[in-house]
Motif scaffolding. Sequence first.
Motif, PDB file in Angstrom:
ATOM      1  N   GLY A  45       0.787  -1.223   0.000  1.00 53.54           N
ATOM      2  CA  GLY A  45       0.000   0.000   0.000  1.00 53.54           C
ATOM      3  C   GLY A  45       0.821   1.276   0.000  1.00 53.54           C
ATOM      4  N   VAL A  46       2.045   1.224  -0.538  1.00 54.87           N
ATOM      5  CA  VAL A  46       2.921   2.392  -0.571  1.00 54.87           C
ATOM      6  C   VAL A  46       3.289   2.681  -2.028  1.00 54.87           C
ATOM      7  N   LYS A  47       2.929   3.879  -2.521  1.00 48.15           N
ATOM      8  CA  LYS A  47       3.323   4.263  -3.871  1.00 48.15           C
ATOM      9  C   LYS A  47       4.800   4.620  -3.902  1.00 48.15           C
ATOM     10  N   VAL A  48       5.431   4.426  -5.024  1.00 42.31           N
ATOM     11  CA  VAL A  48       6.833   4.778  -5.206  1.00 42.31           C
ATOM     12  C   VAL A  48       6.901   6.033  -6.073  1.00 42.31           C
ATOM     13  N   GLY A  49       7.559   7.071  -5.538  1.00 43.99           N
ATOM     14  CA  GLY A  49       7.705   8.326  -6.255  1.00 43.99           C
ATOM     15  C   GLY A  49       9.133   8.518  -6.727  1.00 43.99           C
ATOM     16  N   LEU A  50       9.379   8.355  -8.012  1.00 43.78           N
ATOM     17  CA  LEU A  50      10.710   8.551  -8.581  1.00 43.78           C
ATOM     18  C   LEU A  50      11.059  10.036  -8.486  1.00 43.78           C
ATOM     19  N   GLU A  51      12.195  10.357  -7.866  1.00 46.41           N
ATOM     20  CA  GLU A  51      12.516  11.753  -7.582  1.00 46.41           C
ATOM     21  C   GLU A  51      13.348  12.387  -8.694  1.00 46.41           C
ATOM     22  N   THR A  52      13.018  13.632  -9.024  1.00 45.86           N
ATOM     23  CA  THR A  52      13.908  14.412  -9.870  1.00 45.86           C
ATOM     24  C   THR A  52      15.212  14.638  -9.113  1.00 45.86           C
ATOM     25  N   LEU A  53      16.334  14.567  -9.819  1.00 47.25           N
ATOM     26  CA  LEU A  53      17.647  14.630  -9.185  1.00 47.25           C
ATOM     27  C   LEU A  53      18.516  15.702  -9.845  1.00 47.25           C
ATOM     28  N   PRO A  54      19.509  16.234  -9.106  1.00 50.68           N
ATOM     29  CA  PRO A  54      20.333  17.317  -9.662  1.00 50.68           C
ATOM     30  C   PRO A  54      21.455  16.813 -10.570  1.00 50.68           C
ATOM     31  N   ILE A  77       5.841  10.293  -9.502  1.00 49.42           N
ATOM     32  CA  ILE A  77       6.985  11.198  -9.453  1.00 49.42           C
ATOM     33  C   ILE A  77       6.921  12.066  -8.209  1.00 49.42           C
ATOM     34  N   CYS A  78       8.071  12.215  -7.571  1.00 50.25           N
ATOM     35  CA  CYS A  78       8.280  13.247  -6.550  1.00 50.25           C
ATOM     36  C   CYS A  78       9.107  14.344  -7.208  1.00 50.25           C
ATOM     37  N   TYR A  79       8.505  15.524  -7.373  1.00 52.92           N
ATOM     38  CA  TYR A  79       9.199  16.629  -8.030  1.00 52.92           C
ATOM     39  C   TYR A  79       9.817  17.535  -6.979  1.00 52.92           C
ATOM     40  N   ASP A  80      11.155  17.647  -7.000  1.00 53.66           N
ATOM     41  CA  ASP A  80      11.899  18.498  -6.074  1.00 53.66           C
ATOM     42  C   ASP A  80      12.369  19.733  -6.829  1.00 53.66           C
TER      43      ASP A  80
END
Length: 268
Positions: free
Chosen positions: A142-151, A175-178
């Motif tokens: 029950g946990v979504k995976v958020g692929l993060e934008t990276l520098p 997506i996790c947008y940073d």
Amino acid sequence: MTLGVSTAGFWHFASLEGSLRGIADAGVKGVEFFPYPPHLESSTFGTYERNRVRRLLADLGLHCVSVNFTMELNLMALHAGLHELAMSEFRKAIEIGSDLGAPCLVLPVGRLHSLMPAPEDLALEFLCEEVGKLAEHGEKLGVKVGLETLPFEMLGTGRKVADLVERIGHANLGICYDCTNTFAFEDPAQGVRDVADHLILAHVSDCWADRWAHTTVGAGEIDFPAFAKALDDIGYTGDVVYELMDGQDPTPRLKDDVDRLVDHGYRL
């Protein structure tokens, strides 16, 4: 679009309990956990410790919005031992997130070797397979995976991360947008619009176009109102995590920073 705060900036300034109390005192309800010392070690953070943290969250009126990890892990490492270590720790992070009630794991996938990088197509093929496995593991818990934008250039824009998510094509992957991680490569307000169909979490903090950072609101060059407007424009209603990690104690600044974010269009 509700504000949360990361515990990572408190690592060397307060205990985990002290960090949570500081976040609650700032009027914030959401928390992003890093399963990393000195706050907690994934291999020893067992059932008793997880239940204790859940009770503490409840007592403070907090809830866990995400679990994150450091960029020390590298899913693009071709060395089998290093790669399996990364997969093992990410699986544990998903399990911790599930036990703490987090809807999302933030997944920083790592980077290519700076001097002798593997061919990009080979690295991406390898990466897609492993990220898919983690998305599958998260779906079961029950946990979504958020692929993060990276520098880093390969994943430094929203469009590049969106292309990767679409290539993997797993329903439990987003997506996790940073905004600070992409600032050297694009306008974050445009970048977050490019990931609108996949966005499950946003990270905010301040930095400079020529210097990566996760520092206090107003110290750098991030246009926080423009980023908030972009989130509103795409209809985003999820969590926005403030990641204040700049080597200084966040506690004396946190309430003022949160108030500034609220003034810029973010909500408690």
